[in-house]
Design a protein around this motif. Structure first.
Motif, PDB file in Angstrom:
ATOM      1  N   ASP A 195       4.632  -0.176  -5.182  1.00 48.29           N
ATOM      2  CA  ASP A 195       4.184  -0.639  -6.808  1.00 48.29           C
ATOM      3  C   ASP A 195       3.976   0.287  -8.233  1.00 48.29           C
ATOM      4  N   LYS A 205       2.232  -1.639   6.055  1.00 53.06           N
ATOM      5  CA  LYS A 205       3.071  -1.920   4.972  1.00 53.06           C
ATOM      6  C   LYS A 205       2.520  -1.959   4.265  1.00 53.06           C
ATOM      7  N   GLN A 206       1.306  -2.541   4.019  1.00 55.58           N
ATOM      8  CA  GLN A 206       0.243  -2.970   2.723  1.00 55.58           C
ATOM      9  C   GLN A 206       0.749  -1.102   1.751  1.00 55.58           C
ATOM     10  N   LEU A 207       0.333  -0.041   3.093  1.00 57.81           N
ATOM     11  CA  LEU A 207       0.122   1.007   2.100  1.00 57.81           C
ATOM     12  C   LEU A 207       1.499   1.626   1.579  1.00 57.81           C
ATOM     13  N   GLU A 208       2.898   0.608   2.234  1.00 62.12           N
ATOM     14  CA  GLU A 208       4.264   1.453   2.029  1.00 62.12           C
ATOM     15  C   GLU A 208       4.061   1.086   0.339  1.00 62.12           C
ATOM     16  N   ALA A 209       3.666  -0.758   0.461  1.00 62.90           N
ATOM     17  CA  ALA A 209       4.110  -1.291  -0.969  1.00 62.90           C
ATOM     18  C   ALA A 209       2.872  -0.851  -2.040  1.00 62.90           C
ATOM     19  N   LYS A 210       1.969  -0.695  -1.393  1.00 63.82           N
ATOM     20  CA  LYS A 210       1.255   0.049  -2.594  1.00 63.82           C
ATOM     21  C   LYS A 210       1.790   1.642  -2.796  1.00 63.82           C
ATOM     22  N   LYS A 265       0.887  -3.553  10.600  1.00 67.52           N
ATOM     23  CA  LYS A 265       0.623  -4.821   9.165  1.00 67.52           C
ATOM     24  C   LYS A 265       0.012  -3.497   7.463  1.00 67.52           C
ATOM     25  N   LYS A 266      -1.297  -2.495   8.506  1.00 67.44           N
ATOM     26  CA  LYS A 266      -1.266  -1.745   6.975  1.00 67.44           C
ATOM     27  C   LYS A 266      -0.874  -0.977   6.635  1.00 67.44           C
ATOM     28  N   ALA A 296      -3.157   6.283  -2.108  1.00 64.13           N
ATOM     29  CA  ALA A 296      -2.249   5.394  -1.307  1.00 64.13           C
ATOM     30  C   ALA A 296      -1.167   6.662  -0.059  1.00 64.13           C
TER      31      ALA A 296
END
Length: 80
Positions: free
Chosen positions: A15, A7-12, A4-5, A70
């Motif tokens: 973005d 995936k969040q870093l990849e999304a950041k 989950k972490k 990130a």
């Protein structure tokens, strides 16, 4: 939990890179509009307009640095 972490870093990263590119494109577009002379329109406050261009460029740099930070965290998560 780590997945989950990651995936969040990849999304950041995605973005932040998109925000930076959009702001860079906006500042280039505004600068071209300032440089190309037109007879029918006159910019009343060019100083404010130029300040807006530099603010957009500064924000593009900030988002690029956030993306690199990130991405570095993402690399460290993947290596451990």
């Amino acid at each position: 939990m780590e997945d989950k972490k990651i995936k969040q870093l990849e999304a950041k990263v995605t973005d932040y890179k998109q925000f930076g590119f959009i702001l860079l494109s906006l500042s280039i577009f505004l600068f071209i509009g300032l440089v190309i002379p037109t007879e029918s329109t006159v910019i009343v406050v060019p100083n404010l307009f130029i300040a807006g261009i530099f603010i957009a460029l500064a924000l593009a740099v900030v988002f690029h640095r956030l993306a690199m930070k990130a991405q570095k965290q993402l690399y460290e998560e993947n290596t451990h």
